[in-house]
Structure formats: structure tokens, C-alpha cells
Design an enzyme around this catalytic site. Structure first.
Site, PDB file in Angstrom:
ATOM      1  N   ASN A  29       0.869  -1.178   0.000  1.00  0.00           N
ATOM      2  CA  ASN A  29       0.000   0.000   0.000  1.00  0.00           C
ATOM      3  C   ASN A  29       0.907   1.229   0.000  1.00  0.00           C
ATOM      4  OD1 ASN A  29      -1.806   2.043   0.526  1.00  0.00           O
ATOM      5  ND2 ASN A  29      -2.344   1.349   2.590  1.00  0.00           N
ATOM      6  N   TRP A  30       1.028   1.832  -1.161  1.00  0.00           N
ATOM      7  CA  TRP A  30       1.962   2.964  -1.284  1.00  0.00           C
ATOM      8  C   TRP A  30       1.448   4.225  -0.586  1.00  0.00           C
ATOM      9  CZ3 TRP A  30       3.993   3.225  -7.074  1.00  0.00           C
ATOM     10  CH2 TRP A  30       4.741   2.065  -7.335  1.00  0.00           C
ATOM     11  N   LYS A  31       0.164   4.235  -0.259  1.00  0.00           N
ATOM     12  CA  LYS A  31      -0.465   5.443   0.311  1.00  0.00           C
ATOM     13  C   LYS A  31      -0.166   6.642  -0.599  1.00  0.00           C
ATOM     14  CE  LYS A  31      -0.254   3.264   4.754  1.00  0.00           C
ATOM     15  NZ  LYS A  31      -0.323   3.387   6.204  1.00  0.00           N
ATOM     16  N   HIS A 114      -9.779   1.440   4.530  1.00  0.00           N
ATOM     17  CA  HIS A 114      -8.536   1.619   5.286  1.00  0.00           C
ATOM     18  C   HIS A 114      -8.802   2.579   6.446  1.00  0.00           C
ATOM     19  CE1 HIS A 114      -4.468   2.677   6.390  1.00  0.00           C
ATOM     20  NE2 HIS A 114      -4.073   1.602   5.736  1.00  0.00           N
ATOM     21  N   GLU A 116      -7.156   4.894   7.645  1.00  0.00           N
ATOM     22  CA  GLU A 116      -6.859   6.308   7.371  1.00  0.00           C
ATOM     23  C   GLU A 116      -8.044   6.981   6.698  1.00  0.00           C
ATOM     24  OE1 GLU A 116      -3.083   5.672   5.431  1.00  0.00           O
ATOM     25  OE2 GLU A 116      -2.216   5.116   7.370  1.00  0.00           O
ATOM     26  N   GLU A 186      -5.992  -4.832  10.264  1.00  0.00           N
ATOM     27  CA  GLU A 186      -4.963  -3.822  10.491  1.00  0.00           C
ATOM     28  C   GLU A 186      -5.265  -3.062  11.788  1.00  0.00           C
ATOM     29  OE1 GLU A 186      -2.830  -2.633   6.601  1.00  0.00           O
ATOM     30  OE2 GLU A 186      -4.501  -1.285   6.920  1.00  0.00           O
ATOM     31  N   GLY A 192       2.026   2.211  10.751  1.00  0.00           N
ATOM     32  CA  GLY A 192       2.990   3.298  10.633  1.00  0.00           C
ATOM     33  C   GLY A 192       3.674   3.663  11.938  1.00  0.00           C
ATOM     34  N   SER A 231       2.902  -2.182  10.327  1.00  0.00           N
ATOM     35  CA  SER A 231       4.347  -2.276  10.601  1.00  0.00           C
ATOM     36  C   SER A 231       4.946  -3.630  10.239  1.00  0.00           C
ATOM     37  CB  SER A 231       4.638  -1.923  12.072  1.00  0.00           C
ATOM     38  OG  SER A 231       4.255  -0.589  12.334  1.00  0.00           O
ATOM     39  N   GLY A 252       2.652  -1.159   4.284  1.00  0.00           N
ATOM     40  CA  GLY A 252       2.741   0.262   3.962  1.00  0.00           C
ATOM     41  C   GLY A 252       4.184   0.667   3.723  1.00  0.00           C
ATOM     42  N   GLY A 253       4.784   1.283   4.751  1.00  0.00           N
ATOM     43  CA  GLY A 253       6.138   1.845   4.617  1.00  0.00           C
ATOM     44  C   GLY A 253       7.143   0.922   3.951  1.00  0.00           C
TER      45      GLY A 253
HETATM   46  P1  PGA Z   1       2.502   0.264   7.615  1.00  0.00           P
HETATM   47  O1  PGA Z   1       1.055   0.507   6.945  1.00  0.00           O
HETATM   48  O2  PGA Z   1       3.032  -1.026   7.070  1.00  0.00           O
HETATM   49  O3  PGA Z   1       3.326   1.449   7.212  1.00  0.00           O
HETATM   50  O4  PGA Z   1       2.277   0.179   9.097  1.00  0.00           O
HETATM   51  C1  PGA Z   1       0.173  -0.545   6.688  1.00  0.00           C
HETATM   52  C2  PGA Z   1      -1.107  -0.022   6.101  1.00  0.00           C
HETATM   53  O5  PGA Z   1      -1.581   1.031   6.519  1.00  0.00           O
HETATM   54  O6  PGA Z   1      -1.695  -0.655   5.197  1.00  0.00           O
END
Ligand code: PGA
Length: 270
Positions: A29-31, A114, A116, A186, A192, A231, A252-253
Site C-alpha cells: 500500500n503505497w499510500k 482503510h 486512514e 490492520e 505506521g 508495521s 505500507g512503509g
Molecule cells: P505500515 O502501513 O506497514 O506502514 O504500518 C500498513 C497499512 O496502513 O496498510
């Protein structure tokens, strides 16, 4: 596997039946990250490397990059998709993206719900369920995210929160729709933050979600792919991915660094 006097315990029969049905998926997930230049080098590194067999890989990218991603990834074994989709089919909805449009760009997946978006954009369980429905209608696989906040976990509400979130999805999609969807557990406190859920914490919720589904349809539950997100990195992926009900990761990251992302995919292949 422990076999007593040649008798295979029933759980192991179930696992033997279940395992081949669920191929692991590692989805990045590149966000809201990337640029044409950065994407190009990240994607070239991903497809240039030896990707593991028996694991599906995908990147979920900001919509303006879908065409670039399609051009680079088509014909490879890395799929792609979007990070959101509209709950409407078409019409006067400024800023929205219809599932059929994502389909035109070769998307296989669309993330819905998600945290977010639930938190920043006030997305409700009902809205998330409708988005998943639209994705399915357009032939996309929705990756439906669920998860509790830190306060909810500390109050012992994890299961009631994810039950409510999952229940809304089951109500709209039904067992058939769920069978064509992917879930992603999640926990918000792990996203994050560098603080992943432990493998045991992830397994507990994943196993429980599968059990919830089994109450509606056992075969759908057995085939349901449930990703863990929050994470995930190369250093914790082996342990997380070895849990029986963890069927991959939403990353994500760490998905922005080719070597990390590939290492997570390799961990899933073990
Ligand atoms: P993260 O994000 O791996 O940076 O914690 C995961 C996500 O939000 O899908």
C-alpha cells in the site's frame, strides 16, 4: 505433524484441505507516496528480482500512477490496484473514482475501508461495504480493512469492533461476495508506528474472524484470505506469515523499498 497410531487428527485434515486453497498475498500500500521517477525504479527493481513462487504480489498505488504501473507491470507476476473506490457507479461525484474506471486500468484489487479513510474521511461500516460491493461488480477484488484503535484494544473491545465492521460487510456482500474478497486485519495502533501486533495477537484475531465467517459459510471461511497489516517488515514477516490464519500482508512503509518488500514476499513463501 503428530500422528497417533496412524490416525490423522481432524484439525490436521482440515489444515491439509485448507492450506492449498489460500495462496498468500503480499500487497504494497503505497499510500500517498511516489513520483513517476521513484515508481519507475521501485517497479523495475521488483520485477527485475526473482520473485518467490506460490505467493501473489501486488502494489496498490495512487490513482494518477495507475497507467504508469500498468505499463510497467503488465505481463509480470505482480498485480496492481487502487487504494479506494467510489460507492457510486457513475455520475456527479466530484473527486470520486468508479470501480469500472479502475478496471479499465487493469486493476485487480481495490483497498476499501482503510483506517486512514475511516478516520480522516468519516467512512462508515455501511459505506465501506457498499464500496466493496461496487468493486466486486466491476470484477475487482476488494481488500477490506478492519481493525481496532489502541483505546478500543485497551478497553477489551477488539473483537466487538471487528465483528461490527465485518458484520456490515457480510450483510451487504453475503457469503458469495465474501468468497471473492480479501480481508485485511490492520490494528490502527500498529499502522505506521513501527509497533506491529505480535504474531500471537494477529493469529488470535485472524482465527476469530475466520470462525465468525464459518458461522455463515464454512467453505467460504476456509478459503477466505485474511492479510495482516501494521508495521510489517522483513524482520517480523517470517513469524507473522507462519501463523495458520495469516494469509499474507498489507504492507505500507516497507513496500516503498524494493528489497524490504521482496524480503517480505520471500518470508511468505517459506
Ligand atoms: P505500515 O502501513 O506497514 O506502514 O504500518 C500498513 C497499512 O496502513 O496498510
Amino acid at each position: 505433524m503428530v500422528r497417533i497410531q496412524g490416525i490423522i487428527p481432524c484439525w490436521s485434515i482440515e489444515q491439509e484441505v485448507r492450506k492449498p486453497m489460500r495462496r498468500k498475498l503480499i500487497a504494497g500500500n503505497w499510500k500517498m507516496h511516489g513520483s513517476l521517477m521513484q515508481n519507475e525504479s521501485l517497479l523495475r527493481a521488483l520485477i527485475g528480482a526473482q520473485s518467490p513462487d506460490h505467493v501473489d504480489m501486488a502494489v496498490l498505488v495512487p490513482a494518477p500512477y495507475l497507467d504508469q504501473v500498468r505499463q510497467i507491470l503488465q505481463g509480470t507476476n505482480c498485480a496492481w490496484g487502487a487504494q479506494d473506490v467510489s460507492d457510486e457507479v457513475r455520475g456527479a461525484f466530484t473527486g470520486e473514482m468508479a470501480a469500472s474506471m479502475l478496471g479499465e486500468f487493469g486493476c485487480r484489487y481495490a483497498i476499501v475501508g482503510h483506517s486512514e479513510r475511516r478516520q480522516r474521511h468519516g467512512e462508515t461500516d455501511a459505506l465501506v461495504a457498499r464500496k466493496a460491493q461496487r468493486a466486486l461488480e466491476a470484477g475487482l477484488t476488494p481488500i477490506v480493512c478492519l481493525g481496532e484503535s489502541l483505546e478500543q484494544r485497551e478497553r477489551g473491545e477488539t473483537k466487538s469492533v471487528v465483528r461490527r465492521q465485518f458484520g456490515a460487510i457480510i450483510e451487504v456482500l453475503g457469503a458469495e461476495g465474501i468468497s471473492m474478497s480479501t480481508l485485511a486485519y490492520e490494528p490502527i495502533w500498529a499502522i505506521g508506528t513501527g509497533r506491529s501486533a505480535t504474531a500471537a495477537q494477529a493469529q488470535e484475531v485472524h482465527g476469530w474472524l475466520r470462525q465468525q465467517m464459518a458461522e455463515h459459510a464454512e467453505t467460504v471461511a476456509a478459503g477466505l484470505r485474511i492479510l495482516y497489516g501494521g508495521s510489517v517488515k522483513a524482520s517480523n514477516a517470517v513469524e507473522l506469515m507462519s501463523q495458520p490464519d495469516v494469509d499474507g500482508a498489507l504492507v505500507g512503509g516497507a513496500s516503498l523499498v524494493a528489497e524490504e518488500f521482496l524480503a517480505i514476499a520471500r518470508a511468505a513463501a517459506q
